[in-house]
Scaffold this motif. Structure first.
Motif, PDB file in Angstrom:
ATOM      1  N   ARG A 217      -2.637 -13.056  -2.532  1.00  0.00           N
ATOM      2  CA  ARG A 217      -2.777 -11.939  -3.468  1.00  0.00           C
ATOM      3  C   ARG A 217      -4.246 -11.838  -3.837  1.00  0.00           C
ATOM      4  O   ARG A 217      -4.920 -12.832  -4.027  1.00  0.00           O
ATOM      5  CB  ARG A 217      -1.934 -12.159  -4.707  1.00  0.00           C
ATOM      6  N   GLY A 218      -4.705 -10.604  -3.938  1.00  0.00           N
ATOM      7  CA  GLY A 218      -6.109 -10.390  -4.248  1.00  0.00           C
ATOM      8  C   GLY A 218      -6.272  -9.414  -5.395  1.00  0.00           C
ATOM      9  O   GLY A 218      -5.313  -9.093  -6.090  1.00  0.00           O
ATOM     10  N   PRO A 219      -7.465  -8.922  -5.579  1.00  0.00           N
ATOM     11  CA  PRO A 219      -7.736  -7.994  -6.682  1.00  0.00           C
ATOM     12  C   PRO A 219      -7.069  -6.647  -6.442  1.00  0.00           C
ATOM     13  O   PRO A 219      -6.811  -6.259  -5.303  1.00  0.00           O
ATOM     14  CB  PRO A 219      -9.261  -7.849  -6.657  1.00  0.00           C
ATOM     15  N   GLU A 220      -6.789  -5.940  -7.508  1.00  0.00           N
ATOM     16  CA  GLU A 220      -6.252  -4.588  -7.396  1.00  0.00           C
ATOM     17  C   GLU A 220      -7.373  -3.686  -6.883  1.00  0.00           C
ATOM     18  O   GLU A 220      -8.494  -3.710  -7.394  1.00  0.00           O
ATOM     19  CB  GLU A 220      -5.761  -4.087  -8.753  1.00  0.00           C
ATOM     20  N   LEU A 221      -7.081  -2.923  -5.850  1.00  0.00           N
ATOM     21  CA  LEU A 221      -8.086  -2.060  -5.252  1.00  0.00           C
ATOM     22  C   LEU A 221      -7.952  -0.632  -5.762  1.00  0.00           C
ATOM     23  O   LEU A 221      -6.906  -0.237  -6.272  1.00  0.00           O
ATOM     24  CB  LEU A 221      -7.929  -2.064  -3.726  1.00  0.00           C
ATOM     25  N   ALA A 222      -9.002   0.133  -5.625  1.00  0.00           N
ATOM     26  CA  ALA A 222      -8.963   1.543  -5.995  1.00  0.00           C
ATOM     27  C   ALA A 222      -7.925   2.262  -5.140  1.00  0.00           C
ATOM     28  O   ALA A 222      -7.694   1.897  -3.983  1.00  0.00           O
ATOM     29  CB  ALA A 222     -10.333   2.175  -5.793  1.00  0.00           C
ATOM     30  N   ALA A 223      -7.311   3.263  -5.704  1.00  0.00           N
ATOM     31  CA  ALA A 223      -6.292   4.018  -4.975  1.00  0.00           C
ATOM     32  C   ALA A 223      -6.916   4.690  -3.749  1.00  0.00           C
ATOM     33  O   ALA A 223      -8.071   5.115  -3.783  1.00  0.00           O
ATOM     34  CB  ALA A 223      -5.694   5.076  -5.886  1.00  0.00           C
ATOM     35  N   PRO A 224      -6.158   4.773  -2.646  1.00  0.00           N
ATOM     36  CA  PRO A 224      -6.700   5.438  -1.455  1.00  0.00           C
ATOM     37  C   PRO A 224      -6.881   6.920  -1.707  1.00  0.00           C
ATOM     38  O   PRO A 224      -6.152   7.519  -2.495  1.00  0.00           O
ATOM     39  CB  PRO A 224      -5.637   5.171  -0.382  1.00  0.00           C
ATOM     40  N   HIS A 225      -7.845   7.513  -1.041  1.00  0.00           N
ATOM     41  CA  HIS A 225      -8.065   8.948  -1.215  1.00  0.00           C
ATOM     42  C   HIS A 225      -8.154   9.660   0.133  1.00  0.00           C
ATOM     43  O   HIS A 225      -8.733  10.728   0.248  1.00  0.00           O
ATOM     44  CB  HIS A 225      -9.300   9.206  -2.052  1.00  0.00           C
ATOM     45  N   SER A 226      -7.565   9.051   1.151  1.00  0.00           N
ATOM     46  CA  SER A 226      -7.652   9.633   2.490  1.00  0.00           C
ATOM     47  C   SER A 226      -6.600  10.699   2.750  1.00  0.00           C
ATOM     48  O   SER A 226      -6.644  11.363   3.750  1.00  0.00           O
ATOM     49  CB  SER A 226      -7.542   8.531   3.548  1.00  0.00           C
ATOM     50  N   TYR A 227      -5.644  10.845   1.839  1.00  0.00           N
ATOM     51  CA  TYR A 227      -4.671  11.918   1.967  1.00  0.00           C
ATOM     52  C   TYR A 227      -4.287  12.395   0.569  1.00  0.00           C
ATOM     53  O   TYR A 227      -4.377  11.653  -0.392  1.00  0.00           O
ATOM     54  CB  TYR A 227      -3.437  11.479   2.767  1.00  0.00           C
ATOM     55  N   PRO A 228      -3.829  13.639   0.445  1.00  0.00           N
ATOM     56  CA  PRO A 228      -3.480  14.167  -0.873  1.00  0.00           C
ATOM     57  C   PRO A 228      -2.274  13.440  -1.472  1.00  0.00           C
ATOM     58  O   PRO A 228      -1.395  12.976  -0.740  1.00  0.00           O
ATOM     59  CB  PRO A 228      -3.135  15.636  -0.602  1.00  0.00           C
ATOM     60  N   GLU A 229      -2.231  13.333  -2.794  1.00  0.00           N
ATOM     61  CA  GLU A 229      -1.110  12.680  -3.460  1.00  0.00           C
ATOM     62  C   GLU A 229       0.211  13.370  -3.133  1.00  0.00           C
ATOM     63  O   GLU A 229       1.260  12.745  -3.148  1.00  0.00           O
ATOM     64  CB  GLU A 229      -1.325  12.660  -4.974  1.00  0.00           C
ATOM     65  N   SER A 230       0.163  14.676  -2.826  1.00  0.00           N
ATOM     66  CA  SER A 230       1.395  15.414  -2.520  1.00  0.00           C
ATOM     67  C   SER A 230       1.956  15.051  -1.147  1.00  0.00           C
ATOM     68  O   SER A 230       3.092  15.369  -0.835  1.00  0.00           O
ATOM     69  CB  SER A 230       1.138  16.917  -2.582  1.00  0.00           C
ATOM     70  N   GLN A 231       1.164  14.384  -0.315  1.00  0.00           N
ATOM     71  CA  GLN A 231       1.627  13.973   1.011  1.00  0.00           C
ATOM     72  C   GLN A 231       2.367  12.654   0.886  1.00  0.00           C
ATOM     73  O   GLN A 231       1.802  11.667   0.442  1.00  0.00           O
ATOM     74  CB  GLN A 231       0.462  13.807   1.970  1.00  0.00           C
ATOM     75  N   PRO A 232       3.640  12.609   1.279  1.00  0.00           N
ATOM     76  CA  PRO A 232       4.403  11.379   1.135  1.00  0.00           C
ATOM     77  C   PRO A 232       3.978  10.318   2.153  1.00  0.00           C
ATOM     78  O   PRO A 232       3.414  10.634   3.190  1.00  0.00           O
ATOM     79  CB  PRO A 232       5.837  11.827   1.404  1.00  0.00           C
TER      80      PRO A 232
END
Length: 55
Positions: free
Chosen positions: A22-37
């Motif tokens: 287990r490691g540190p919490e990473l920033a949320a990915p931004h490579s696809y829109p949140e609306s894309q499942p």
């Protein structure tokens, strides 16, 4: 080091030691829109996609 960006997954894999950890919490990915499942675009992934994974 390898990690997952899937929601709810917080594991890391060390290629050198061949161990999970287990490691540190990473920033949320931004490579696809949140609306894309995840795991892919709506309507393009079969409903039984988990059955096709190699375990």
């Amino acid at each position: 080091m390898i990690t997952s960006f899937e929601p709810g997954e917080d594991w890391f894999w060390n290629e050198q030691t061949q161990q999970f950890f287990r490691g540190p919490e990473l920033a949320a990915p931004h490579s696809y829109p949140e609306s894309q499942p995840a795991p892919g675009p709506a309507g393009r992934v079969p409903t039984d996609w988990k059955d096709h994974l190699h375990r």
